[in-house]
Design an enzyme around this catalytic site. Structure first.
Site: not given
Lengths: 293, 135
Positions: A90-92, A247
């Site tokens: 879940l950080c791109g 991010s």
């Protein structure tokens, strides 16, 4: 055409998701701030370290400096790669970008000549399914990085290098520029390049001083070089952590925006469906009344 | 009033102290080292021990240092320490635990642990206990 009940439940789900992403965004923002502070507070040490290396380099410039960590092996057949990835998703595109970069670095080497040291669970699972041997697995403490973690990694990579298991070591990590820009970066960690580290401090300033060395310049260099490696690793880790939080913050912020857009779109179609229902009922009543005449 | 100089104590994690001081006493690798203003430029290895700083305001601060370097230049003194803790920050119970752990490792020394490291750990713990008790 979905029924009103279906649309309502979709709106509810989107709202729940939005709440979660919003919370994650705020947590990431708070952690980013702390991580940035840590990057900042590590700076004086590494700058000073650089100065000291410069003074040492000047003092030793006439002599042939010999140290296992400076010894260049040519051709460099066996390569070690230390890659810093994320623990959580879940950080791109953060994890994807760093792993892509790592794969690029590894591409010219045969898998049996590669030794991988991986930080972060994302990288560990990624390389489990690939032919490259992973010799070290670490997990950086995301909220309170300690220098001892960098030292532990430093000890292992130095051992690998000095024992001749690898001829060159690259460090792949995400450099932190700002909350919005982070770039995967590759640097050569070992052998230490003297041009950069020892002479990089620039020409001696006016009135440059002749240092006394206690016990001797060589002995200090011997202690300083390993510490220099640790410092670089520590910097890379703290940069990577700041990048990951940055991010994640961006990713979660756009997720929150997207959820908001989705909610307003769904609300619109809910209203339309309700209006259509009412119109239909009126038409039925009118039709019924017409028939009774 | 005694001459003063700028002193910075930095560790990889943070800047511990940045102040104007009149003297500093350091644990160099092979013995204690005292520095006053106007000291000749020097680069020295540090060992484990206590660092006593006399500030220009007249106070005296004690830090536990473990490993690192000190750079003395004409304008300032910089201590690049691996760890540096102010006397008030030291957790006595933790230090005692560390000492017991290190001693235990010492008693069953085999090939797996590095003797130098164990010795250093014992020395570190003892220094911290001594400083914490003294303050």
């Amino acid at each position: 055409m979905p029924t009103m009940r279906q649309i309502r439940s979709r709106i509810r789900t989107s709202k729940n998701i939005q709440q979660i992403t919003k919370a994650m965004k705020m947590v990431a923002a708070a952690r980013l701030k702390k991580a940035q502070e840590r990057v900042q507070s590590a700076r004086p040490y590494s700058e000073k370290m650089h100065d000291v290396m410069g003074s040492l380099g000047r003092a030793l410039s006439g002599t042939q400096i010999k140290h296992p960590l400076l010894e260049v092996r040519d051709p460099a057949v066996r390569v070690g790669v230390l890659t810093v990835t994320a623990d959580r998703g879940l950080c791109g595109s953060y994890a994807t970008n760093i792993l892509k970069k790592t794969t690029e670095v590894l591409a010219p080497y045969a898998p049996e000549n590669v030794r991988l040291i991986v930080v972060g669970r994302k990288g560990i699972t990624f390389f489990r399914r690939r032919p490259y041997p992973v010799v070290g697995e670490y997990s950086a403490n995301m909220t309170g990085l300690a220098f001892s973690e960098a030292q532990e990694i430093g000890r292992q990579v130095r051992e690998l290098y000095v024992s001749g298991e690898i001829d060159v070591l690259y460090l792949v990590y995400t450099r932190f520029f700002s909350a919005l820009t982070q770039r995967p970066t590759v640097v050569q960690l070992l052998p230490i390049t003297p041009e950069e580290s020892l002479e990089g401090a620039g020409p001696a300033e006016a009135g440059s001083e002749d240092y006394l060395f206690e016990p001797s310049a060589e002995s200090i260099l011997g202690r300083l070089l390993p510490r220099y490696v640790d410092t670089l690793i520590y910097q890379a880790l703290s940069d990577a952590i700041a990048s990951e939080h940055g991010s994640r913050m961006t990713a979660m912020s756009s997720a929150t925006d997207n959820a908001g857009k989705m909610i307003s779109g769904l609300t619109l179609s809910l209203n339309r469906a309700r209006q259509a229902n009412i119109t239909k009922e009126i038409a039925e009543i009118v039709g019924g009344a017409e028939a009774l005449k | 009033m005694a001459a003063t100089f700028a002193l910075d104590i930095v560790t990889p994690e943070k800047t511990v102290l940045s102040d104007t001081v009149t003297s500093v006493q350091l644990p160099a690798a092979d013995g204690s080292l005292g520095i006053l203003a106007g000291h000749a430029p020097l680069l020295a290895e540090l060992g484990v021990g206590e660092c006593i700083v006399k500030t220009s305001a007249g106070g005296e601060e004690v830090y536990a240092l473990a490993g690192g370097f000190v750079e003395v230049s004409r304008e300032r003194v910089t201590i690049l320490a691996d760890t540096a803790e102010h006397a008030s920050e030291i957790d006595l119970t933790r230090a005692e635990e560390a000492l017991n752990r290190a001693r235990e490792m010492f008693t069953r020394l085999d090939g797996t642990v590095n003797q130098d490291e164990v010795n250093a750990a014992i020395q570190r713990a003892q220094t911290r206990i001594r400083i914490a008790r003294g303050s």
